[in-house]
Write an enzyme that holds these catalytic residues in place. Structure first.
Site, PDB file in Angstrom:
ATOM      1  N   ASP A   9       0.853  -1.192   0.000  1.00 25.70           N
ATOM      2  CA  ASP A   9       0.000   0.000   0.000  1.00 25.70           C
ATOM      3  C   ASP A   9       0.887   1.240   0.000  1.00 25.70           C
ATOM      4  OD1 ASP A   9      -1.822   2.004   0.431  1.00 25.70           O
ATOM      5  OD2 ASP A   9      -2.864   0.985   2.069  1.00 25.70           O
ATOM      6  N   ASP A 103      -3.569   2.385  -5.524  1.00 25.57           N
ATOM      7  CA  ASP A 103      -2.329   2.358  -4.740  1.00 25.57           C
ATOM      8  C   ASP A 103      -2.194   1.143  -3.824  1.00 25.57           C
ATOM      9  OD1 ASP A 103      -4.185   3.108  -2.813  1.00 25.57           O
ATOM     10  OD2 ASP A 103      -2.731   4.338  -1.750  1.00 25.57           O
ATOM     11  N   GLU A 104      -2.966   0.103  -4.115  1.00 28.84           N
ATOM     12  CA  GLU A 104      -2.848  -1.108  -3.300  1.00 28.84           C
ATOM     13  C   GLU A 104      -2.776  -2.340  -4.204  1.00 28.84           C
ATOM     14  OE1 GLU A 104      -5.882  -0.771   0.321  1.00 28.84           O
ATOM     15  OE2 GLU A 104      -6.538   0.165  -1.531  1.00 28.84           O
TER      16      GLU A 104
HETATM   17 MG   LIG Z   1      -2.359   4.100   0.326  1.00 27.65          MG
END
Ligand SMILES: [Mg+2]
Length: 405
Positions: A9, A103-104
């Site tokens: 993350d 974003d993961e």
């Molecule tokens: Mg993040």
């Protein structure tokens, strides 16, 4: 043996990307916003968070807490680009990855961690690679399933690494507030609280009938989650793609041809670029149109040659659009390329022209890869650079994100 799942993350993703792109913003309290007059904060840097600035605040609220905060209008292309780079990095460690959001990323490293000694070594290597190549910190959470990997990364933020292995689950979950679990929002939390359930330990011990009475068929799953169990498989990114497509829902419905065409070109470029990156050429171009009332249809054209040329894809998509008598304004537009293969026969265009175009495309891709944004682009997309809505953190490169577990 249980699986080893990683959740990578990115920390304060949009803000970190902006700070990386512009040195003047580094180590400063910044917040990424949308372009509209009544926009809110999408992401703030950790420097701004120290003042209490949070996602969802108005700019006014943020300024009150942190008078010297710097606001930056978000740039989706940069974030999507970095997400693509992150995908590339993760694929070096295992083919089994799921891009969960912009974003993961989840990685199943059960079969590959031994190459790095142990899972923690592998996680450290990913963190270092992301930092070295993208100049952004990330947090890596590890666990026997994605629920625990995600929890571990949430607990370890920022710039952290945490492994909750199967043996550690009961002790970590015993006093963990249920709200900390991925998939349990305020609404569910409140309902559980009404039943006297506050911690995961309590949730895990609650008899299923009591939970199903309140939550229906989800009751059993909630109880399992309270014990740290979740058997949702990863939705893998498959290199054996059957089609490459991109679609956009517009911040407001579009009606005018001059607004629609640049969007079509932008989508065609995204498709062409991805196809070129993975070495695919396709013969079928599909256009998806969703009207303001959600009525959706697709139309496709099969070309005589295989292509991954942006302009070719765009011209084809445009010809499909031209053949449609638009009845209402458009909410969503999608372009995809499929029927992959190689060109055997000679093309209709002369060879020199082909070579020149291929060289141009390569040059564009190289510059864009190097500078991390669409510095070079087709002229008519430039007009719509500004004012495009900020991408939602729930965005994912392929298809619709499932918000439920
Ligand atoms: Mg993040």
């Amino acid at each position: 043996m249980s699986k080893i799942i990683l959740c990578v993350d990115m920390d304060a993703f949009f803000a970190s990307v902006e700070q990386q792109a512009n040195p003047a913003l580094r180590d400063k309290p910044i917040a990424v916003t949308g372009a509209g007059a009544r926009t809110i904060i999408t992401t703030s840097s950790y420097e701004a968070r120290a003042y209490g600035v949070k996602t969802g605040m108005t700019l006014h609220e943020a300024k009150k807490l942190c008078p010297h905060i710097i606001f930056v209008i978000g740039d989706n292309k940069k974030y999507a680009y970095i997400c693509g780079r992150l995908e590339e990095i993760c694929l070096r460690f295992t083919p089994d990855i799921e891009i969960y959001s912009i974003d993961e990323v989840f990685l199943d490293v059960t079969g590959s961690y031994h190459l790095y000694g142990n899972p923690e070594e592998l996680a450290q290597t990913i963190k270092k690679t992301v930092k070295d190549e993208l100049y952004i910190n990330c947090t890596v959470g590890m666990g026997p399933n994605i629920l625990i990997a995600k929890l571990a990364s949430d607990l370890a933020k920022p710039d952290g690494l945490r492994w909750i292995d199967e043996a550690a689950v009961p002790s970590v979950f015993e006093n963990l507030p249920v709200k900390k679990l991925w998939g349990i929002g305020s609404h569910t939390e409140e309902k559980l609280q009404d039943m006297g359930i506050r911690t995961c330990g309590e949730l895990g011990r609650t008899p299923i009938p009591l939970l199903t009475e309140k939550f229906g068929i989800l009751g059993g799953r909630l109880k399992a989650m309270g014990k740290g169990m979740l058997d949702r498989p990863l939705e893998l990114v498959t290199p054996e793609a059957k089609s490459i497509g991109h679609s956009t829902t517009f911040p407001r419905d579009l009606w005018k041809q001059e607004e629609i065409e640049p969007q079509l070109l932008r989508l065609s470029e995204m498709v062409g670029r991805r196809a070129r990156r993975y070495g695919y050429k396709g013969r079928k171009v599909t256009l998806t149109v969703r009207y303001a009332d959600f009525k959706t249809f697709t139309k496709q054209v099969t070309l005589t040659v295989y292509t991954n040329d942006t302009n070719e894809i765009y011209r084809t998509a445009l010809s499909i659009l031209d053949g449609i008598h638009l009845k209402k304004s458009i909410r969503l537009l999608g372009v995809s390329l499929s029927s992959f293969g190689r060109n055997e026969q000679l093309t209709l265009f002369d060879e020199a022209n082909q070579k020149e175009r291929a060289a141009l495309l390569r040059a564009m891709d190289t510059v864009n890869d190097k500078y991390g944004e669409y510095k070079l682009t087709w002229a008519s997309t430039a007009a719509e650079e500004k004012g495009h809505g900020v991408i939602s953190p729930a965005w994912r490169p392929s298809g619709i994100r499932k918000s439920d577990l």
